[in-house]
Design a protein around this motif. Sequence first.
Motif, PDB file in Angstrom:
ATOM      1  N   UNK A   1      21.440   9.368  -7.075  1.00  0.00           N
ATOM      2  CA  UNK A   1      22.234   9.410  -5.848  1.00  0.00           C
ATOM      3  C   UNK A   1      21.782   8.350  -4.851  1.00  0.00           C
ATOM      4  N   UNK A   2      20.520   7.938  -4.963  1.00  0.00           N
ATOM      5  CA  UNK A   2      19.982   6.957  -4.034  1.00  0.00           C
ATOM      6  C   UNK A   2      19.684   7.524  -2.657  1.00  0.00           C
ATOM      7  N   UNK A   3      19.686   8.831  -2.541  1.00  0.00           N
ATOM      8  CA  UNK A   3      19.388   9.481  -1.259  1.00  0.00           C
ATOM      9  C   UNK A   3      18.943  10.911  -1.550  1.00  0.00           C
ATOM     10  N   UNK A   4      18.291  11.520  -0.574  1.00  0.00           N
ATOM     11  CA  UNK A   4      17.843  12.899  -0.740  1.00  0.00           C
ATOM     12  C   UNK A   4      17.560  13.512   0.623  1.00  0.00           C
ATOM     13  N   UNK A   5      17.765  14.824   0.708  1.00  0.00           N
ATOM     14  CA  UNK A   5      17.358  15.576   1.894  1.00  0.00           C
ATOM     15  C   UNK A   5      16.003  16.237   1.677  1.00  0.00           C
ATOM     16  N   UNK A   6      15.427  16.019   0.516  1.00  0.00           N
ATOM     17  CA  UNK A   6      14.153  16.625   0.146  1.00  0.00           C
ATOM     18  C   UNK A   6      13.017  15.776   0.716  1.00  0.00           C
ATOM     19  N   UNK A   7      12.270  16.267   1.688  1.00  0.00           N
ATOM     20  CA  UNK A   7      11.209  15.455   2.294  1.00  0.00           C
ATOM     21  C   UNK A   7      10.118  15.060   1.303  1.00  0.00           C
ATOM     22  N   UNK A   8       9.954  15.844   0.230  1.00  0.00           N
ATOM     23  CA  UNK A   8       8.934  15.504  -0.764  1.00  0.00           C
ATOM     24  C   UNK A   8       9.306  14.259  -1.557  1.00  0.00           C
ATOM     25  N   UNK A   9      10.611  13.987  -1.671  1.00  0.00           N
ATOM     26  CA  UNK A   9      11.060  12.852  -2.469  1.00  0.00           C
ATOM     27  C   UNK A   9      11.433  11.642  -1.631  1.00  0.00           C
ATOM     28  N   UNK A  10      11.464  11.804  -0.316  1.00  0.00           N
ATOM     29  CA  UNK A  10      11.843  10.702   0.556  1.00  0.00           C
ATOM     30  C   UNK A  10      11.011   9.441   0.339  1.00  0.00           C
TER      31      UNK A  10
ATOM     32  N   UNK B   1       0.805  -1.224   0.000  1.00  0.00           N
ATOM     33  CA  UNK B   1       0.000   0.000   0.000  1.00  0.00           C
ATOM     34  C   UNK B   1       0.840   1.278   0.000  1.00  0.00           C
ATOM     35  N   UNK B   2       1.834   1.459   0.906  1.00  0.00           N
ATOM     36  CA  UNK B   2       2.591   2.721   0.899  1.00  0.00           C
ATOM     37  C   UNK B   2       3.315   2.981  -0.420  1.00  0.00           C
ATOM     38  N   UNK B   3       3.791   1.920  -1.079  1.00  0.00           N
ATOM     39  CA  UNK B   3       4.502   2.104  -2.343  1.00  0.00           C
ATOM     40  C   UNK B   3       3.550   2.562  -3.452  1.00  0.00           C
TER      41      UNK B   3
ATOM     42  N   UNK C   1      10.481   3.872  -1.643  1.00  0.00           N
ATOM     43  CA  UNK C   1       9.713   2.873  -2.383  1.00  0.00           C
ATOM     44  C   UNK C   1      10.508   2.323  -3.559  1.00  0.00           C
ATOM     45  N   UNK C   2      11.292   3.171  -4.225  1.00  0.00           N
ATOM     46  CA  UNK C   2      12.114   2.706  -5.343  1.00  0.00           C
ATOM     47  C   UNK C   2      13.200   1.753  -4.865  1.00  0.00           C
ATOM     48  N   UNK C   3      13.710   1.969  -3.654  1.00  0.00           N
ATOM     49  CA  UNK C   3      14.709   1.054  -3.100  1.00  0.00           C
ATOM     50  C   UNK C   3      14.069  -0.272  -2.709  1.00  0.00           C
ATOM     51  N   UNK C   4      12.845  -0.207  -2.155  1.00  0.00           N
ATOM     52  CA  UNK C   4      12.150  -1.421  -1.726  1.00  0.00           C
ATOM     53  C   UNK C   4      11.608  -2.211  -2.922  1.00  0.00           C
ATOM     54  N   UNK C   5      11.156  -1.514  -3.938  1.00  0.00           N
ATOM     55  CA  UNK C   5      10.617  -2.133  -5.158  1.00  0.00           C
ATOM     56  C   UNK C   5      11.406  -1.577  -6.354  1.00  0.00           C
ATOM     57  N   UNK C   6      12.556  -2.169  -6.673  1.00  0.00           N
ATOM     58  CA  UNK C   6      13.458  -1.610  -7.699  1.00  0.00           C
ATOM     59  C   UNK C   6      12.806  -1.368  -9.055  1.00  0.00           C
ATOM     60  N   UNK C   7      11.738  -2.112  -9.385  1.00  0.00           N
ATOM     61  CA  UNK C   7      11.082  -1.889 -10.668  1.00  0.00           C
ATOM     62  C   UNK C   7      10.552  -0.470 -10.780  1.00  0.00           C
ATOM     63  N   UNK C   8      10.232   0.157  -9.653  1.00  0.00           N
ATOM     64  CA  UNK C   8       9.655   1.500  -9.668  1.00  0.00           C
ATOM     65  C   UNK C   8      10.639   2.524 -10.223  1.00  0.00           C
ATOM     66  N   UNK C   9      11.915   2.373  -9.894  1.00  0.00           N
ATOM     67  CA  UNK C   9      12.921   3.354 -10.341  1.00  0.00           C
ATOM     68  C   UNK C   9      12.915   3.494 -11.859  1.00  0.00           C
TER      69      UNK C   9
END
Length: 302
Positions: free
Chosen positions: A91-100, A49-51, A105-113
């Motif tokens: 980069x695989x990381x961000x300080x932007x709370x909108x993109x967190x 659901x969260x993804x 989710x892209x790390x948990x479900x790589x197909x999303x990236x």
Amino acid sequence: MGGWERALDAAGVRESELRAGYGRERERVVAYKREVALAAGLLLPPATVPHVIAATAFMHRTDDLLDSGPVDTRRAASARWRERVTAALEAGRTDDPELGPLLHSAAARPVLRGRVLEFLAAADADLDFAGFATEADYQTYLDGYSLPGFMVVAALLGPDGDQDAYRAACRTFIDSSQRLDFVNDLAEDLAEGRLTLPERALAAHGVTRADLEAARDTPAVRALLGELLDRSDRDRAAAGAIVELAPPAHRPMIRCIIGVERLTAAAARADLGALPRRPASPGKPGLLRLLTREYLRARRLR
């Protein structure tokens, strides 16, 4: 603990700031399409659901940038957004709370990236939209914009590993869905100066753009819209493999999506003459029966 909190736990979202970010994304989806958030919460496994919420919120944000303001303003905003999201994904990381949430989710479900990057690369196709002369032009638009957009969320509901056959079924389904949208949203699109039906289809029925803009309820207009809905119905039926190719736990959600399209098409067909004036909506009793049926199926699976 509520269902949303359990879903965040199941998806491995532990940090309080990230949980808050997912919460904000869920609020955006509820404000945009409450029924999507409701169906996801009822029909999908909690860990998914969260993804789905994060992917849907990303799509909504991107669509907003493509739809708001003069074309040059939208193009510049789209480019900035593309660069911002792409840099964060690379980069695989961000300080932007909108993109967190999207990155988690892209790390948990790589197909999303891959699907996000594909859609970002295709997004400007909607800015360049100038109508369709032929059916072939419409099909090019599907491949260049509609399918990449649909796959951002649909990929999360598909099988692990190779998704080629699933993507082909999604292509057939989005052909049906986009054609239905263009017929059902005809009045709204014309009000914005967009004719989304192929010009050659209009000519074949002796219908002009002026006929549609004036909302003329004529046999020719009804025949045109009915034929387009017939084709949408055939493609939806041919896309049935999309359900069997998905994991069993995701099938209730996919059947619900298809069911809503079927009910919308029936509502549109019931009043063809009104479509140039307003879109059709399926009745709430039918939607409730559909959701209840798929909810019971989802519960049995769990």
